[in-house]
Design an enzyme around this catalytic site. Structure first.
Site, mmCIF file in Angstrom:
data_model
loop_
_atom_site.group_PDB
_atom_site.id
_atom_site.type_symbol
_atom_site.label_atom_id
_atom_site.label_comp_id
_atom_site.label_asym_id
_atom_site.label_seq_id
_atom_site.Cartn_x
_atom_site.Cartn_y
_atom_site.Cartn_z
ATOM 1 N N GLU A 14 10.144 -4.649 12.467
ATOM 2 C CA GLU A 14 9.746 -3.460 11.716
ATOM 3 C C GLU A 14 8.322 -3.079 12.145
ATOM 4 O OE1 GLU A 14 8.103 -3.984 7.780
ATOM 5 O OE2 GLU A 14 9.326 -2.351 6.989
ATOM 6 N N CYS B 79 9.436 1.538 3.291
ATOM 7 C CA CYS B 79 10.267 0.363 3.591
ATOM 8 C C CYS B 79 11.648 0.837 4.031
ATOM 9 C CB CYS B 79 10.353 -0.545 2.389
ATOM 10 S SG CYS B 79 10.758 0.328 0.886
ATOM 11 N N THR B 80 12.052 2.032 3.562
ATOM 12 C CA THR B 80 13.374 2.555 3.891
ATOM 13 C C THR B 80 13.343 3.572 5.041
ATOM 14 O OG1 THR B 80 13.026 4.182 2.169
ATOM 15 C CG2 THR B 80 14.365 2.267 1.565
ATOM 16 N N GLY C 41 6.213 -6.228 -0.040
ATOM 17 C CA GLY C 41 5.362 -6.191 1.152
ATOM 18 C C GLY C 41 6.106 -6.698 2.365
ATOM 19 N N PHE D 34 0.809 -1.223 0.000
ATOM 20 C CA PHE D 34 0.000 0.000 0.000
ATOM 21 C C PHE D 34 0.842 1.273 0.000
ATOM 22 C CE2 PHE D 34 0.902 -0.114 4.533
ATOM 23 C CZ PHE D 34 1.020 1.228 4.847
ATOM 24 N N GLU E 63 10.799 -7.979 -2.364
ATOM 25 C CA GLU E 63 11.166 -6.666 -1.801
ATOM 26 C C GLU E 63 10.384 -6.518 -0.505
ATOM 27 O OE1 GLU E 63 13.361 -4.623 -2.961
ATOM 28 O OE2 GLU E 63 13.631 -5.248 -5.041
#
Ligand code: NAD
Length: 520
Positions: free
Chosen positions: A406, A306-307, A250, A170, A272
């Site tokens: 995370e 994600c980063t 995801g 998303f 990823e």
């Protein structure tokens, strides 16, 4: 949930992009396959203010098979088109995206919640990868080799794979699709995109833009396919031998399932997955630069990249100074409607994300962490219907269970380290994820140590640049639980192709390799 009415501005955006109040599960045909009655529907509410943007039908299994069939058919046409001509189609797609940049950027913001500047940036990323792919379409190079046999020629060449399945998350609702789809397309593949069920409307808008270009060029719409569905449709793709490559973006939890299913049928996957990215601030850092990069990395996209920067490893000699500066900045961050240019922090995607944010903060404190600032859920004027929180700073230790995970929210753990850069790197690498990393230092020995073979173990390692905000020209991806995939720039195109070694004998003899004699 109380439903707000759409603003006139947003209604205009939807009209421009062709989004209806109820939208189909996939883009083309829909004549056979399941009937509408068999499809469930999903209402898409904006994380900005809770308003109902539109409803989408969710694809059924029968829909899935129909999409596969139309993709297989389109592949037969598309693979025969010379690569530079495929590049020309991608060039036109890039231009059409330029034309729609503003409404599309706004819809990204409204559907996902990132601030408008980042929404525009996301569309720009699609445009950039189109430009890159156009150039790539003339550079699908293989090697030529000298044969050990006389009057023989050897070379390798690359052919398309077929259908590329793209499962996206998303938080980058459109850019990640473009990274994959545009390169895959110039390589001669057709794509089936399953966007996140949380952000299907931006995907629909992109699909319509691409479909316009295909139609104008008399090409089958099945070259780029969209199917809106949940994890079940993604899982079907992962198990389906008709999809030689599945590119999945995801969570690590999802990636493990997809990787296992694709691996079991010896297909290819490009994974990823989640990151747990850190910035190291050494005793030789420029604090001004380090602070700016840290804040952008930690609170940008409300910590949903994600980063995103999640851990800040600070040398003990700089710890108090850095902490103090962050404590001054955090309370001044403007939080609110991401379409309002004065705001730097928008909402989280949904209530589940707010709950994970609160749970992580509680867990961090139970493990001994100290919440320094932030951590509130905002309500009242300006926040009605949205999922707004105040970004949090927590003093913590790297080994805490919650620090090892995370959490997709704006929580930054401040971790003090002692010793030299190697000690910092050891702590840095002591997590299971390996996506992005950064060091702030003006000392060349520290910088090079961080980049060396005993340095950062991540797919991305930066010096005096934060962890987020990659350019499309480099290969993007990470190691360990991040999945090992690489996409976007550099030579990432190779993953979308199969390599073939060709040997041509232009003599009248038939010598065998390794000098083997086999006379009959
Ligand atoms: P998610 O894993 O919940 O969902 C991602 C996609 O996978 C969705 O389309 C979903 O429908 C699909 N999916 C879920 N379970 C599946 C299954 N069993 N089989 C097939 N498909 C399945 O992730 P999210 O909440 O949408 O996104 C956030 C996560 O994505 C974070 O972990 C973030 O770090 C990661 N992410 C990574 C990158 C990267 O490039 N490394 C980029 C963006 C996001």
């Amino acid at each position: 949930m109380e439903t707000m009415t759409l603003t006139q501005d947003m209604q205009e955006v939807l009209n421009t992009l062709g989004i209806q109040s109820v939208n189909p599960a996939y883009s083309t045909g829909q004549k056979s396959g399941s009937t509408d009655g068999e499809r469930t529907t999903r209402d898409i509410h904006s994380p900005v203010d809770g308003s109902l943007i539109a409803t989408v039908q969710m694809a059924s299994v029968a829909d899935y098979d129909q999409v596969i069939e139309q993709a297989q058919k389109a592949f037969k046409t598309w693979r025969m088109m010379p690569a530079p001509q495929r590049g020309e189609i991608v060039r036109q797609i890039g231009n059409r995206l330029r034309q729609y940049k503003e409404p599309l950027g706004k819809l990204v913001t409204y559907e996902m919640g990132k601030i408008y500047q980042e929404g525009l940036g996301e569309v720009q990323e699609m445009i950039d990868i189109c430009d890159f792919a156009v150039g790539q379409s003339r550079q699908l190079y293989g090697f030529t080799m000298h044969s050990e046999r006389p009057q023989h020629r050897m070379y390798d060449q690359y052919h398309p794979l077929g259908i590329i399945g793209i499962i996206s998350a998303f938080n980058f609702p459109v850019a990640v699709w473009a990274w994959n789809a545009m390169l895959a397309a110039v390589c001669g593949n057709v794509c089936i995109w399953k966007p996140s069920e949380k952000t299907p409307l931006t995907a629909l808008a992109c699909q319509k833009i691409v479909a316009e270009v295909l139609k104008e060029n008399d090409l089958p719409e099945g070259i780029f396919n969209l199917i809106i569905g949940d994890a079940e449709i993604g899982s079907k793709m992962a198990h389906d031998r008709r999809v030689p490559l599945v590119s999945a973006t995801g969570s690590t939890r999802m990636g493990k399932k997809v990787g296992e299913a694709v691996g079991a049928r010896l297909g290819r996957s490009l994974l990823e997955l989640g990151g747990n990215n850190a910035i190291i601030i050494t005793e030789h850092a420029d604090p001004e630069m380090a602070i700016r990069a840290t804040v952008f990395g930690a609170v940008g996209t409300c910590g949903q990249r994600c980063t995103s920067t999640r851990r800040l490893l600070i040398h003990e000699s700089r710890y108090d100074e850095i902490k103090e500066r962050l404590l001054k900045i955090y309370p001044t961050l403007s939080i609110g409607n991401p379409l309002d240019e004065k705001n730097l922090v928008g909402p989280l995607i949904d209530q589940d994300a707010v709950n994970s944010f609160k749970n992580a903060l509680q867990k961090a404190q139970e493990e001994g962490g100290k919440l320094l600032v932030g951590g509130e859920v905002l309500s009242g004027e300006g926040y009605e219907g949205g999922n707004y929180v105040t970004p949090a700073l927590v003093e913590a230790e790297n080994y805490y269970e919650i620090v090892q995970e995370e959490t997709f929210a704006p929580i930054l753990y401040l971790i003090k380290y002692q010793g030299d850069v190697h000690d910092a790197v050891a702590t840095h690498n002591a997590v299971s994820q390996g996506l992005s990393s950064a060091i702030f230092t003006t000392n060349i020995l520290e910088a090079e140590a961080f980049l060396s073979q005993r340095g950062s173990d991540c797919g991305i390692a930066n010096v005096n640049i934060g962890t987020s905000g990659a350019e499309i020209g480099g290969a993007f991806g990470g190691e360990k639980d991040t999945g090992g995939g690489r996409e976007s720039g550099s030579d990432a195109w190779k993953v979308y192709m199969r390599r073939q070694t060709n040997t041509i004998n232009y003599s009248t003899e038939l010598p065998l390799a390794q000098g083997i004699k086999f006379d009959i």
